[in-house]
Write a protein that holds these residues in place. Sequence first.
Motif, PDB file in Angstrom:
ATOM      1  N   VAL A  27     -10.746 -13.555  10.776  1.00 19.53           N
ATOM      2  CA  VAL A  27     -10.496 -14.567   9.758  1.00 19.53           C
ATOM      3  C   VAL A  27     -11.752 -14.716   8.897  1.00 19.53           C
ATOM      4  O   VAL A  27     -12.820 -15.046   9.411  1.00 19.53           O
ATOM      5  CB  VAL A  27     -10.136 -15.931  10.379  1.00 19.53           C
ATOM      6  N   ASP A  28     -11.598 -14.455   7.610  1.00 22.15           N
ATOM      7  CA  ASP A  28     -12.650 -14.728   6.638  1.00 22.15           C
ATOM      8  C   ASP A  28     -12.579 -16.232   6.416  1.00 22.15           C
ATOM      9  O   ASP A  28     -11.801 -16.722   5.606  1.00 22.15           O
ATOM     10  CB  ASP A  28     -12.370 -13.932   5.360  1.00 22.15           C
ATOM     11  N   ASP A  47      -5.608  -4.110  13.968  1.00 23.66           N
ATOM     12  CA  ASP A  47      -6.183  -5.433  13.749  1.00 23.66           C
ATOM     13  C   ASP A  47      -5.510  -6.090  12.545  1.00 23.66           C
ATOM     14  O   ASP A  47      -4.962  -5.406  11.682  1.00 23.66           O
ATOM     15  CB  ASP A  47      -7.686  -5.348  13.476  1.00 23.66           C
ATOM     16  N   VAL A  48      -5.596  -7.418  12.495  1.00 20.60           N
ATOM     17  CA  VAL A  48      -5.105  -8.181  11.352  1.00 20.60           C
ATOM     18  C   VAL A  48      -6.294  -8.930  10.760  1.00 20.60           C
ATOM     19  O   VAL A  48      -7.056  -9.555  11.493  1.00 20.60           O
ATOM     20  CB  VAL A  48      -4.000  -9.186  11.753  1.00 20.60           C
ATOM     21  N   VAL A  49      -6.428  -8.847   9.447  1.00 20.35           N
ATOM     22  CA  VAL A  49      -7.496  -9.548   8.737  1.00 20.35           C
ATOM     23  C   VAL A  49      -6.853 -10.588   7.834  1.00 20.35           C
ATOM     24  O   VAL A  49      -5.918 -10.278   7.084  1.00 20.35           O
ATOM     25  CB  VAL A  49      -8.355  -8.573   7.906  1.00 20.35           C
ATOM     26  N   ILE A  50      -7.356 -11.818   7.905  1.00 17.49           N
ATOM     27  CA  ILE A  50      -6.877 -12.910   7.068  1.00 17.49           C
ATOM     28  C   ILE A  50      -7.957 -13.185   6.028  1.00 17.49           C
ATOM     29  O   ILE A  50      -9.063 -13.604   6.377  1.00 17.49           O
ATOM     30  CB  ILE A  50      -6.621 -14.196   7.892  1.00 17.49           C
ATOM     31  N   THR A  51      -7.651 -12.928   4.769  1.00 18.30           N
ATOM     32  CA  THR A  51      -8.638 -13.138   3.711  1.00 18.30           C
ATOM     33  C   THR A  51      -7.965 -13.278   2.362  1.00 18.30           C
ATOM     34  O   THR A  51      -6.874 -12.761   2.139  1.00 18.30           O
ATOM     35  CB  THR A  51      -9.664 -11.980   3.660  1.00 18.30           C
ATOM     36  N   GLY A  52      -8.656 -13.951   1.473  1.00 14.46           N
ATOM     37  CA  GLY A  52      -8.244 -14.015   0.078  1.00 14.46           C
ATOM     38  C   GLY A  52      -9.160 -13.154  -0.773  1.00 14.46           C
ATOM     39  O   GLY A  52      -9.004 -13.070  -1.985  1.00 14.46           O
ATOM     40  N   LYS A  81     -11.250  -2.756   1.700  1.00 23.26           N
ATOM     41  CA  LYS A  81     -12.051  -2.057   2.716  1.00 23.26           C
ATOM     42  C   LYS A  81     -11.328  -2.053   4.062  1.00 23.26           C
ATOM     43  O   LYS A  81     -11.340  -1.049   4.775  1.00 23.26           O
ATOM     44  CB  LYS A  81     -13.420  -2.717   2.856  1.00 23.26           C
ATOM     45  N   CYS A  82     -10.728  -3.169   4.408  1.00 26.26           N
ATOM     46  CA  CYS A  82     -10.033  -3.267   5.693  1.00 26.26           C
ATOM     47  C   CYS A  82      -8.779  -2.396   5.718  1.00 26.26           C
ATOM     48  O   CYS A  82      -8.489  -1.754   6.736  1.00 26.26           O
ATOM     49  CB  CYS A  82      -9.702  -4.723   6.008  1.00 26.26           C
ATOM     50  N   ILE A  83      -8.065  -2.357   4.621  1.00 23.16           N
ATOM     51  CA  ILE A  83      -6.875  -1.505   4.527  1.00 23.16           C
ATOM     52  C   ILE A  83      -7.285  -0.043   4.683  1.00 23.16           C
ATOM     53  O   ILE A  83      -6.624   0.737   5.376  1.00 23.16           O
ATOM     54  CB  ILE A  83      -6.129  -1.743   3.199  1.00 23.16           C
ATOM     55  N   GLU A  84      -8.393   0.317   4.059  1.00 20.42           N
ATOM     56  CA  GLU A  84      -8.925   1.678   4.160  1.00 20.42           C
ATOM     57  C   GLU A  84      -9.224   2.044   5.621  1.00 20.42           C
ATOM     58  O   GLU A  84      -9.080   3.193   6.014  1.00 20.42           O
ATOM     59  CB  GLU A  84     -10.210   1.771   3.338  1.00 20.42           C
ATOM     60  N   SER A  85      -9.611   1.054   6.417  1.00 17.15           N
ATOM     61  CA  SER A  85      -9.910   1.274   7.839  1.00 17.15           C
ATOM     62  C   SER A  85      -8.666   1.218   8.711  1.00 17.15           C
ATOM     63  O   SER A  85      -8.760   1.344   9.930  1.00 17.15           O
ATOM     64  CB  SER A  85     -10.901   0.213   8.330  1.00 17.15           C
ATOM     65  N   GLY A  86      -7.513   0.957   8.118  1.00 18.37           N
ATOM     66  CA  GLY A  86      -6.264   0.933   8.867  1.00 18.37           C
ATOM     67  C   GLY A  86      -5.812  -0.437   9.323  1.00 18.37           C
ATOM     68  O   GLY A  86      -4.777  -0.562   9.984  1.00 18.37           O
ATOM     69  N   ALA A  87      -6.583  -1.485   9.010  1.00 19.01           N
ATOM     70  CA  ALA A  87      -6.194  -2.841   9.414  1.00 19.01           C
ATOM     71  C   ALA A  87      -5.072  -3.365   8.528  1.00 19.01           C
ATOM     72  O   ALA A  87      -4.874  -2.891   7.407  1.00 19.01           O
ATOM     73  CB  ALA A  87      -7.405  -3.774   9.328  1.00 19.01           C
ATOM     74  N   ARG A  88      -4.358  -4.347   9.032  1.00 18.90           N
ATOM     75  CA  ARG A  88      -3.325  -5.046   8.265  1.00 18.90           C
ATOM     76  C   ARG A  88      -3.980  -6.281   7.677  1.00 18.90           C
ATOM     77  O   ARG A  88      -4.758  -6.943   8.354  1.00 18.90           O
ATOM     78  CB  ARG A  88      -2.174  -5.438   9.172  1.00 18.90           C
ATOM     79  N   ASP A 119       5.008 -17.344   8.905  1.00 21.83           N
ATOM     80  CA  ASP A 119       6.059 -16.349   9.093  1.00 21.83           C
ATOM     81  C   ASP A 119       5.480 -14.933   9.009  1.00 21.83           C
ATOM     82  O   ASP A 119       5.787 -14.073   9.832  1.00 21.83           O
ATOM     83  CB  ASP A 119       7.158 -16.557   8.050  1.00 21.83           C
ATOM     84  N   ALA A 120       4.628 -14.686   8.013  1.00 17.39           N
ATOM     85  CA  ALA A 120       4.054 -13.351   7.829  1.00 17.39           C
ATOM     86  C   ALA A 120       3.155 -12.966   8.996  1.00 17.39           C
ATOM     87  O   ALA A 120       3.194 -11.822   9.480  1.00 17.39           O
ATOM     88  CB  ALA A 120       3.272 -13.299   6.515  1.00 17.39           C
ATOM     89  N   LEU A 121       2.334 -13.900   9.482  1.00 23.01           N
ATOM     90  CA  LEU A 121       1.459 -13.594  10.612  1.00 23.01           C
ATOM     91  C   LEU A 121       2.277 -13.311  11.865  1.00 23.01           C
ATOM     92  O   LEU A 121       1.994 -12.361  12.602  1.00 23.01           O
ATOM     93  CB  LEU A 121       0.475 -14.746  10.860  1.00 23.01           C
ATOM     94  N   GLU A 122       3.296 -14.095  12.099  1.00 21.21           N
ATOM     95  CA  GLU A 122       4.170 -13.864  13.252  1.00 21.21           C
ATOM     96  C   GLU A 122       4.789 -12.467  13.173  1.00 21.21           C
ATOM     97  O   GLU A 122       4.800 -11.722  14.166  1.00 21.21           O
ATOM     98  CB  GLU A 122       5.263 -14.935  13.310  1.00 21.21           C
TER      99      GLU A 122
END
Length: 149
Positions: A4-5, A66-71, A78-85, A136-139
Amino acid sequence: MIYVDADACPVKAEVERVGTRHGMRMFVVSNGGLRPSQNPLVENVIVPEGSDVADMWIADRATAGDVVITGDIPLAAKCIESGARVLKHNGEALTEANIGNVLATRDLMADLRSADSFRQGGGKPFSKADRSRFLDALERELQRIKRGL
């Protein structure tokens, strides 16, 4: 894991609630000033002051599954490039398919704001509907990870 950012994140409590239900380890990353969680699944990470230090901490660690929460759109890329959601606070998923357009729009809007002093708005306020969409999206993302999708 969930990253979480946390600076200016309006959904920290929601992330903790959903992440705990799924038994996910969570890292809440900030420059400080947040009340630490007592939840054993939550690690509060305080990074030094500085531009993008929290973002770099997350980007250096987030990987596939992994899941990253950020705006923060550059962090999301960068996180998408690393394969994270990646999920924004309003529940919008940022993916390989849409991050290019989101980055381009962000850059265009920054250029427009810098060229026009009357375009200095902070965007629309965070709403109850945004919070509901986020939950809903996180679930859904955590369910997909559990199913290996």
